[in-house]
Design a protein around this motif. Structure first.
Motif, PDB file in Angstrom:
ATOM      1  N   HIS A  78       1.120 -17.249  11.959  1.00 11.64           N
ATOM      2  CA  HIS A  78       1.919 -16.216  11.296  1.00 11.64           C
ATOM      3  C   HIS A  78       2.951 -16.905  10.419  1.00 11.64           C
ATOM      4  O   HIS A  78       3.547 -17.913  10.818  1.00 11.64           O
ATOM      5  CB  HIS A  78       2.634 -15.321  12.314  1.00 11.64           C
ATOM      6  N   ALA A  79       3.186 -16.366   9.238  1.00  7.75           N
ATOM      7  CA  ALA A  79       4.192 -16.932   8.340  1.00  7.75           C
ATOM      8  C   ALA A  79       5.578 -16.802   8.954  1.00  7.75           C
ATOM      9  O   ALA A  79       5.894 -15.799   9.599  1.00  7.75           O
ATOM     10  CB  ALA A  79       4.150 -16.216   6.992  1.00  7.75           C
ATOM     11  N   GLU A  80       6.416 -17.804   8.738  1.00  4.03           N
ATOM     12  CA  GLU A  80       7.783 -17.753   9.262  1.00  4.03           C
ATOM     13  C   GLU A  80       8.668 -16.824   8.445  1.00  4.03           C
ATOM     14  O   GLU A  80       9.555 -16.167   8.985  1.00  4.03           O
ATOM     15  CB  GLU A  80       8.392 -19.164   9.284  1.00  4.03           C
ATOM     16  N   ARG A  81       8.450 -16.758   7.139  1.00  3.21           N
ATOM     17  CA  ARG A  81       9.287 -15.937   6.259  1.00  3.21           C
ATOM     18  C   ARG A  81       8.607 -14.596   6.047  1.00  3.21           C
ATOM     19  O   ARG A  81       7.452 -14.524   5.610  1.00  3.21           O
ATOM     20  CB  ARG A  81       9.526 -16.662   4.933  1.00  3.21           C
ATOM     21  N   ASN A  82       9.326 -13.513   6.374  1.00  2.00           N
ATOM     22  CA  ASN A  82       8.735 -12.175   6.370  1.00  2.00           C
ATOM     23  C   ASN A  82       9.652 -11.162   5.693  1.00  2.00           C
ATOM     24  O   ASN A  82      10.885 -11.242   5.807  1.00  2.00           O
ATOM     25  CB  ASN A  82       8.479 -11.710   7.803  1.00  2.00           C
ATOM     26  N   LEU A  83       9.018 -10.220   5.007  1.00  2.00           N
ATOM     27  CA  LEU A  83       9.686  -9.009   4.526  1.00  2.00           C
ATOM     28  C   LEU A  83       8.991  -7.827   5.183  1.00  2.00           C
ATOM     29  O   LEU A  83       7.772  -7.670   5.076  1.00  2.00           O
ATOM     30  CB  LEU A  83       9.579  -8.890   3.003  1.00  2.00           C
ATOM     31  N   LEU A  84       9.762  -7.003   5.866  1.00  2.00           N
ATOM     32  CA  LEU A  84       9.241  -5.804   6.531  1.00  2.00           C
ATOM     33  C   LEU A  84       9.807  -4.588   5.789  1.00  2.00           C
ATOM     34  O   LEU A  84      11.018  -4.473   5.601  1.00  2.00           O
ATOM     35  CB  LEU A  84       9.669  -5.784   8.000  1.00  2.00           C
ATOM     36  N   VAL A 123       4.505  -9.949   3.656  1.00  2.00           N
ATOM     37  CA  VAL A 123       4.999  -8.573   3.526  1.00  2.00           C
ATOM     38  C   VAL A 123       4.177  -7.662   4.428  1.00  2.00           C
ATOM     39  O   VAL A 123       2.954  -7.606   4.319  1.00  2.00           O
ATOM     40  CB  VAL A 123       4.905  -8.075   2.073  1.00  2.00           C
ATOM     41  N   ASN A 124       4.842  -6.964   5.330  1.00  2.00           N
ATOM     42  CA  ASN A 124       4.211  -5.949   6.175  1.00  2.00           C
ATOM     43  C   ASN A 124       4.898  -4.613   5.979  1.00  2.00           C
ATOM     44  O   ASN A 124       6.126  -4.550   5.830  1.00  2.00           O
ATOM     45  CB  ASN A 124       4.301  -6.320   7.655  1.00  2.00           C
ATOM     46  N   LEU A 125       4.124  -3.544   6.006  1.00  2.00           N
ATOM     47  CA  LEU A 125       4.695  -2.202   6.064  1.00  2.00           C
ATOM     48  C   LEU A 125       4.900  -1.828   7.520  1.00  2.00           C
ATOM     49  O   LEU A 125       4.087  -2.185   8.391  1.00  2.00           O
ATOM     50  CB  LEU A 125       3.767  -1.196   5.387  1.00  2.00           C
ATOM     51  N   ILE A 126       5.983  -1.109   7.801  1.00  2.00           N
ATOM     52  CA  ILE A 126       6.291  -0.681   9.158  1.00  2.00           C
ATOM     53  C   ILE A 126       6.619   0.809   9.129  1.00  2.00           C
ATOM     54  O   ILE A 126       6.936   1.370   8.074  1.00  2.00           O
ATOM     55  CB  ILE A 126       7.453  -1.493   9.778  1.00  2.00           C
ATOM     56  N   HIS A 127       6.547   1.449  10.283  1.00  2.00           N
ATOM     57  CA  HIS A 127       6.767   2.901  10.337  1.00  2.00           C
ATOM     58  C   HIS A 127       7.406   3.283  11.656  1.00  2.00           C
ATOM     59  O   HIS A 127       7.077   2.738  12.713  1.00  2.00           O
ATOM     60  CB  HIS A 127       5.440   3.639  10.195  1.00  2.00           C
ATOM     61  N   ARG A 128       8.332   4.230  11.550  1.00  2.00           N
ATOM     62  CA  ARG A 128       8.906   4.885  12.723  1.00  2.00           C
ATOM     63  C   ARG A 128       9.170   6.323  12.338  1.00  2.00           C
ATOM     64  O   ARG A 128       9.635   6.598  11.224  1.00  2.00           O
ATOM     65  CB  ARG A 128      10.203   4.167  13.144  1.00  2.00           C
ATOM     66  N   LEU A 144      -2.324  -4.800   3.926  1.00  2.00           N
ATOM     67  CA  LEU A 144      -1.156  -4.740   4.804  1.00  2.00           C
ATOM     68  C   LEU A 144       0.135  -4.419   4.058  1.00  2.00           C
ATOM     69  O   LEU A 144       1.148  -4.096   4.684  1.00  2.00           O
ATOM     70  CB  LEU A 144      -0.991  -6.062   5.564  1.00  2.00           C
ATOM     71  N   ARG A 145       0.127  -4.463   2.703  1.00  2.00           N
ATOM     72  CA  ARG A 145       1.367  -4.226   1.963  1.00  2.00           C
ATOM     73  C   ARG A 145       1.222  -3.182   0.860  1.00  2.00           C
ATOM     74  O   ARG A 145       2.032  -3.142  -0.070  1.00  2.00           O
ATOM     75  CB  ARG A 145       1.910  -5.538   1.384  1.00  2.00           C
ATOM     76  N   GLN A 146       0.226  -2.312   0.962  1.00  2.00           N
ATOM     77  CA  GLN A 146       0.036  -1.281  -0.049  1.00  2.00           C
ATOM     78  C   GLN A 146      -0.048   0.099   0.590  1.00  2.00           C
ATOM     79  O   GLN A 146      -0.573   0.256   1.687  1.00  2.00           O
ATOM     80  CB  GLN A 146      -1.236  -1.544  -0.857  1.00  2.00           C
ATOM     81  N   ALA A 147       0.502   1.098  -0.140  1.00  2.00           N
ATOM     82  CA  ALA A 147       0.451   2.492   0.289  1.00  2.00           C
ATOM     83  C   ALA A 147      -0.042   3.345  -0.873  1.00  2.00           C
ATOM     84  O   ALA A 147       0.144   2.986  -2.044  1.00  2.00           O
ATOM     85  CB  ALA A 147       1.828   2.970   0.749  1.00  2.00           C
ATOM     86  N   SER A 148      -0.658   4.470  -0.551  1.00  2.00           N
ATOM     87  CA  SER A 148      -1.297   5.290  -1.585  1.00  2.00           C
ATOM     88  C   SER A 148      -0.290   5.896  -2.552  1.00  2.00           C
ATOM     89  O   SER A 148      -0.628   6.172  -3.711  1.00  2.00           O
ATOM     90  CB  SER A 148      -2.126   6.393  -0.936  1.00  2.00           C
ATOM     91  N   ASP A 149       0.954   6.120  -2.108  1.00  2.00           N
ATOM     92  CA  ASP A 149       1.964   6.709  -2.983  1.00  2.00           C
ATOM     93  C   ASP A 149       2.970   5.678  -3.481  1.00  2.00           C
ATOM     94  O   ASP A 149       4.052   6.017  -3.929  1.00  2.00           O
ATOM     95  CB  ASP A 149       2.692   7.849  -2.279  1.00  2.00           C
ATOM     96  N   MET A 150       2.589   4.412  -3.437  1.00  2.00           N
ATOM     97  CA  MET A 150       3.457   3.333  -3.884  1.00  2.00           C
ATOM     98  C   MET A 150       3.287   3.147  -5.393  1.00  2.00           C
ATOM     99  O   MET A 150       2.155   3.104  -5.897  1.00  2.00           O
ATOM    100  CB  MET A 150       3.064   2.054  -3.132  1.00  2.00           C
ATOM    101  N   SER A 151       4.376   3.050  -6.101  1.00  2.00           N
ATOM    102  CA  SER A 151       4.304   2.890  -7.552  1.00  2.00           C
ATOM    103  C   SER A 151       3.757   1.510  -7.917  1.00  2.00           C
ATOM    104  O   SER A 151       3.837   0.555  -7.139  1.00  2.00           O
ATOM    105  CB  SER A 151       5.693   3.061  -8.173  1.00  2.00           C
TER     106      SER A 151
END
Length: 311
Positions: free
Chosen positions: A25-31, A67-72, A43-50
């Motif tokens: 796993h990469a050490e440097r992350n953007l969530l 880069v990972n997308l996360i959700h809550r 892992l870093r794209q969404a259908s409504d993302m510009s």
């Protein structure tokens, strides 16, 4: 049985595919928080993302930050929570401001105008990326709900998020803890509370632990075997795995230094390569035959030095 009724995680488990050695796993992350319903297979794209946001995320990934997308469920869809790891920084950014924020991040400019208070405790990401692999939907989501419920019921100091692909779909349910960057796999309901308790104590939960991502797969194998050997003797401490020596056709010998609060020592761990024919994802189940993969298995652990501090 047809591929639609098979799961790569169950086949991996039946095959004896080890967890140890799979923690890359990469050490440097953007969530980046983004509603799960909009996630795509990437892992870093969404259908409504510009296009502007996608372009900037790709540039950040190419520069070396995963880069990972996360959700809550409680996170507003038009206001994004972002984390930088291992810096352990948190930001709140509106959808409209997101391209500007990502530009500033890519140029290494100050981000203070978006900065929020840092996480109060570890972030625990559980992969629920069903568009990537059905095991992550089936096993990952059930584990996420169990982790989230346990944290809420016991008021434990974790932030639990769903996440896009974390690597190792065949090891679902999989999770990663930030900023410690400990990766886990095959988390079942009975593992949830012990895993959380181990993390609170600052140590990995060994039954599901995949290893230190900063080490090679062979070193991860030695690390986990050494920690299991120590835990069986009631010892918990820090371990440091040296580079392998004594390379041979059938095994490699690695030395592992360990230190607890009242003792220290050195172990020799022998690790051997093993070839498996496995399916890495459920999408591969339609292929025949499965692909050949090398894994590492610890064959022997022995103490070569042990000391206690003078009383």
């Amino acid at each position: 049985m047809s591929a639609t009724h098979r799961f790569c995680a169950l086949e991996s488990l039946a095959l004896g595919d080890p967890l140890a050695g799979s923690a890359a796993h990469a050490e440097r992350n953007l969530l980046l928080s983004w509603p799960r319903a909009k996630w795509q297979r990437s892992l870093r794209q969404a259908s409504d993302m510009s296009d502007a946001v996608m372009t900037r995320l790709e540039a950040i990934a190419e520069a070396g930050r995963r880069v990972n997308l996360i959700h809550r469920r409680d996170q507003p869809s038009e206001r994004h929570c972002l984390y930088l790891m291992p810096e352990n920084r948190r930001f709140e950014v509106t959808r409209e401001e997101l391209p500007v924020f990502l530009d500033a991040l890519g140029r290494d400019e100050p981000l203070t105008s978006w900065e929020a208070s840092p996480p109060a405790g570890p972030l625990l990401l559980c992969c629920t990326h069903g568009k990537k692999d059905k095991c992550c939907a089936k096993f990952g989501y059930a584990t996420y709900k169990a982790l989230d419920a346990a944290v809420a019921e016991r008021a434990l100091p974790f932030e639990v998020w769903e996440s896009t692909h974390l690597g190792g779909c065949r090891l679902a349910a999989s999770a990663v803890v930030f900023p410690a960057l400990r990766k886990y796999g095959r988390i079942n309901e009975e593992d949830v509370l012990p895993l959380l308790e181990s993390e609170i104590a600052g140590r990995p939960y060994l039954p599901c632990y995949r290893g230190d991502s900063r080490l090679s797969p062979m070193q991860q194998c030695a690390q986990v075997a050494a920690m299991e050997w120590l835990a069986a003797r009631g010892i918990h401490g820090n371990v440091s795995v040296e580079q392998p020596s004594g390379e041979a056709a059938s095994h490699w010998r690695l030395e592992v230094d360990w230190r607890s609060t009242n003792a220290s020592g050195r172990l020799a761990v022998s690790c051997g390569p093993r070839m498996l024919r496995r399916y890495d994802t459920c999408a591969d189940l339609t292929e025949a035959p499965p692909s050949a993969s090398q894994v590492w298995v610890a064959t022997q652990v022995e103490a070569i030095e042990m000391a206690k501090p003078p009383s």
